[in-house]
Design a protein around this motif. Sequence first.
Motif, PDB file in Angstrom:
ATOM      1  N   LEU A  38      11.779 -40.032  -8.217  1.00 28.27           N
ATOM      2  CA  LEU A  38      12.165 -38.880  -9.019  1.00 28.27           C
ATOM      3  C   LEU A  38      11.115 -38.571 -10.088  1.00 28.27           C
ATOM      4  O   LEU A  38      10.851 -37.403 -10.398  1.00 28.27           O
ATOM      5  N   GLU A  39      10.514 -39.606 -10.640  1.00 34.19           N
ATOM      6  CA  GLU A  39       9.454 -39.394 -11.618  1.00 34.19           C
ATOM      7  C   GLU A  39       8.226 -38.768 -10.963  1.00 34.19           C
ATOM      8  O   GLU A  39       7.617 -37.838 -11.503  1.00 34.19           O
ATOM      9  N   ARG A  40       7.879 -39.269  -9.758  1.00 34.80           N
ATOM     10  CA  ARG A  40       6.719 -38.714  -9.055  1.00 34.80           C
ATOM     11  C   ARG A  40       6.974 -37.277  -8.618  1.00 34.80           C
ATOM     12  O   ARG A  40       6.049 -36.489  -8.496  1.00 34.80           O
ATOM     13  N   LEU A  41       8.238 -36.960  -8.365  1.00 40.11           N
ATOM     14  CA  LEU A  41       8.576 -35.586  -7.986  1.00 40.11           C
ATOM     15  C   LEU A  41       8.155 -34.621  -9.083  1.00 40.11           C
ATOM     16  O   LEU A  41       7.615 -33.540  -8.805  1.00 40.11           O
ATOM     17  N   ARG A  42       8.367 -35.008 -10.311  1.00 36.36           N
ATOM     18  CA  ARG A  42       8.032 -34.140 -11.446  1.00 36.36           C
ATOM     19  C   ARG A  42       6.525 -34.055 -11.671  1.00 36.36           C
ATOM     20  O   ARG A  42       5.999 -32.994 -12.007  1.00 36.36           O
ATOM     21  N   SER A  43       5.829 -35.175 -11.498  1.00 34.27           N
ATOM     22  CA  SER A  43       4.397 -35.205 -11.814  1.00 34.27           C
ATOM     23  C   SER A  43       3.512 -34.788 -10.640  1.00 34.27           C
ATOM     24  O   SER A  43       2.492 -34.126 -10.820  1.00 34.27           O
ATOM     25  N   PHE A  44       3.908 -35.149  -9.420  1.00 35.47           N
ATOM     26  CA  PHE A  44       3.077 -34.901  -8.241  1.00 35.47           C
ATOM     27  C   PHE A  44       3.324 -33.530  -7.629  1.00 35.47           C
ATOM     28  O   PHE A  44       2.436 -32.939  -7.026  1.00 35.47           O
ATOM     29  N   ARG A  45       4.540 -33.020  -7.777  1.00 32.67           N
ATOM     30  CA  ARG A  45       4.924 -31.713  -7.225  1.00 32.67           C
ATOM     31  C   ARG A  45       4.614 -31.619  -5.724  1.00 32.67           C
ATOM     32  O   ARG A  45       3.749 -30.851  -5.297  1.00 32.67           O
ATOM     33  N   PRO A  46       5.330 -32.376  -4.912  1.00 31.16           N
ATOM     34  CA  PRO A  46       5.042 -32.404  -3.476  1.00 31.16           C
ATOM     35  C   PRO A  46       5.513 -31.143  -2.761  1.00 31.16           C
ATOM     36  O   PRO A  46       6.370 -30.402  -3.250  1.00 31.16           O
ATOM     37  N   ASP A  47       4.934 -30.930  -1.571  1.00 27.08           N
ATOM     38  CA  ASP A  47       5.408 -29.869  -0.694  1.00 27.08           C
ATOM     39  C   ASP A  47       6.588 -30.333   0.146  1.00 27.08           C
ATOM     40  O   ASP A  47       7.393 -29.514   0.597  1.00 27.08           O
ATOM     41  N   VAL A  48       6.670 -31.640   0.385  1.00 29.98           N
ATOM     42  CA  VAL A  48       7.742 -32.211   1.190  1.00 29.98           C
ATOM     43  C   VAL A  48       7.941 -33.668   0.775  1.00 29.98           C
ATOM     44  O   VAL A  48       6.999 -34.330   0.325  1.00 29.98           O
TER      45      VAL A  48
END
Length: 226
Positions: A38-48
């Motif tokens: 969830l933390e990486r979701l905010r910082s990395f901004r993935p496409d999938v």
Amino acid sequence: MPRVLLIEDDPAVRDGVALALRRQDHEVAAAETGEEGLERLRSFRPDVVVLDLMLPGMPGLDVCRGMRALDQTLPIIMATARGDDEDIVVGLEAGADDYVVKPVQARVLDARIRAVLRRAAAGGAEAGIPKIETYGDLAVDRAGFAVSLRGVPVPLAPSEMRLLLTLSASPGQVFSRQQLLEAVWEHSYHGDSRLVDACVKRLRAKMGDSGHIQTVRGFGYRFAAR
């Protein structure tokens, strides 16, 4: 390069899948736990996101729900152990767009990632079809890839949007689950009807009691243009 967030607690699996995806021209960020994911979701901004259901601490299903709360349109592919039918259904209902079974085959995962990204990128632009269609209090903007109910935008995941666009393009026509798998998920021989049923359930929940998506027992689903 497609940006993939891989959430997997097994180091060997995580490193192997990440390496395979990088070789297939994906940019990969890996996380070991749901909280880290969830933390990486905010910082990395993935496409999938590729999400393992069996995680230590925060379960994968909770991670999926948390991601859906943050981003309704983010494509999520869950990884599950072979034979965990109940987990597959629950995961799909929690908001996953697709799934792969373990051990994960790199070519299969790459194909699923590219398919879900094509669905997200393609939007609803379809030549020869009006940009905005209204069905009572439901408005479908095909060119803008948007849906509103009673004037309020309804955020849909890519699979939900493609399913609605497919059904509403031919009001009254009955689509079998296999037809919808091929049209929405691009699955043919290895299609799984649970993808369709779970997506219909989520779509109905978001559309309230509009009654547009109807079940035709023994056959499949149709769109009623009320």
